[in-house]
Design an enzyme around this catalytic site. Sequence first.
Site, PDB file in Angstrom:
ATOM      1  CG  MET A  37      -2.015  -1.068   1.124  1.00 53.56           C
ATOM      2  SD  MET A  37      -3.545  -0.656   2.008  1.00 53.56           S
ATOM      3  CE  MET A  37      -2.932  -0.323   3.642  1.00 53.56           C
ATOM      4  CB  ALA A  39       3.783   4.677   3.365  1.00 55.08           C
ATOM      5  N   GLY A  43      11.275  -2.972   5.572  1.00 61.38           N
ATOM      6  CA  GLY A  43      10.583  -4.256   5.535  1.00 61.38           C
ATOM      7  C   GLY A  43      10.046  -4.585   4.155  1.00 61.38           C
ATOM      8  CG  HIS A  44       6.997  -2.193   2.319  1.00 65.10           C
ATOM      9  ND1 HIS A  44       6.919  -1.114   3.152  1.00 65.10           N
ATOM     10  CD2 HIS A  44       5.760  -2.750   2.315  1.00 65.10           C
ATOM     11  CE1 HIS A  44       5.691  -1.002   3.631  1.00 65.10           C
ATOM     12  NE2 HIS A  44       4.966  -1.996   3.142  1.00 65.10           N
ATOM     13  CD  GLN A 160      -2.425  -8.682   4.488  1.00 63.05           C
ATOM     14  OE1 GLN A 160      -3.196  -7.751   4.672  1.00 63.05           O
ATOM     15  NE2 GLN A 160      -1.164  -8.489   4.112  1.00 63.05           N
ATOM     16  CB  SER A 192       4.236  -0.760  10.860  1.00 63.01           C
ATOM     17  OG  SER A 192       2.954  -0.331  10.445  1.00 63.01           O
TER      18      SER A 192
END
Length: 287
Positions: A37, A39, A43-44, A160, A192
Site C-alpha cells: 500500500m 509508504a 521491511g517492504h 493476512q 510498519s
Amino acid sequence: MTENAPPLPIARTVEALRQTVREWRRQGFTVGFVPTMGALHAGHLTLVREAGRRADKVVASVFVNPTQFAAHEDLGTYPRREMEDAALLAGAGCELLFAPTVGEMYPDGFVTSVNVGGPSQGLETDFRPHFFGGVAVVVAKLLNQVQADVAVFGEKDYQQLMVVKRMARDLDIPTGIVGSPTERDGHGLALSSRNSYLTEAELEIARRLNGVLAEAAIKAADRRPLAAVELDAYADLLKAGFERVDYVAVRRADDLAAFPNGVVDGPARILAAAWLGKTRLIDNMAV
C-alpha cells in the site's frame, strides 16, 4: 531520464501491466510480485529482494485499497508518496511498479466479493470485521492481474498471510505464496508504515511490544495454560503503557485455530494488537 521522470516504469492499467509481463514471459523470464500500500520502509524492500531471489523479474504494486478500511479508519490520511516509493523499489531491484487508480481496480458496477473462512475468523476480524473481505478481493485481483510465479508477503501481518495462502490454495491460484520474516528496528519494533504516526514517547512504549510477546511465547512453549499466558501478556502490555489491547492470543501456526486442550502441543504463533493514541500496532512471533 528527465529530471521528473520516475525511477522505474509505472503501469497504471491492467493491460499495461500484462503487456510488460507478457514480454518478460516471451523472453523466458520468471516473475515475482510484491503487493504493497506504499509508504515503503526497509521491511517492504526485504520482500522485494526476496522476490528477486526467487524470480528473474519483480513487479511491485502500490495501491491503498479502500475496501479494507472502515469509515472511521485512516484511509484519507494513510501516507502516499509514490515517487519516493518508486525510487526505493528501483534500488531494491524492482523493475515495474503497478500503481492503478481506484477506478481501474473497482470499475463502475463492481459487485464481486471474496469470503475466506478458516484463518480469517477471530483476532483481526473481531475488531475489523470488514478487513479480510477487502484484503481477499484486492489480493485475488492483483494475483490474477500479475500472474506471477511467486508473490512475497510479510509475516508481520501473519493472519493476512494465512488468509492469502488459504485463498490461493482454495481457488487454485497458481502463484506461489511466500512469507518473509518480520523486519524490525534495533529495538525489536516491527517496521510498519503506521509507525510514522507515533510520537517519540509513544515510540518508546511501542518498542516494548515485542518483549512482552517474547516473554509470553516462552511461557506458552513451556506448556503453561494459554488462558493465563494470554491474560498476563494483556496486563503486561497495559503496564508497559499501551492504552488498550484488542487481543493477545496464542494459536496454531498453520491455520490459526485455538489449541483445543488450552496448551501448546505443536507449532504455534502468538499474535497481538494494541493501541497508542490513534495508532494501532500489530505484531506476532513464533512460539
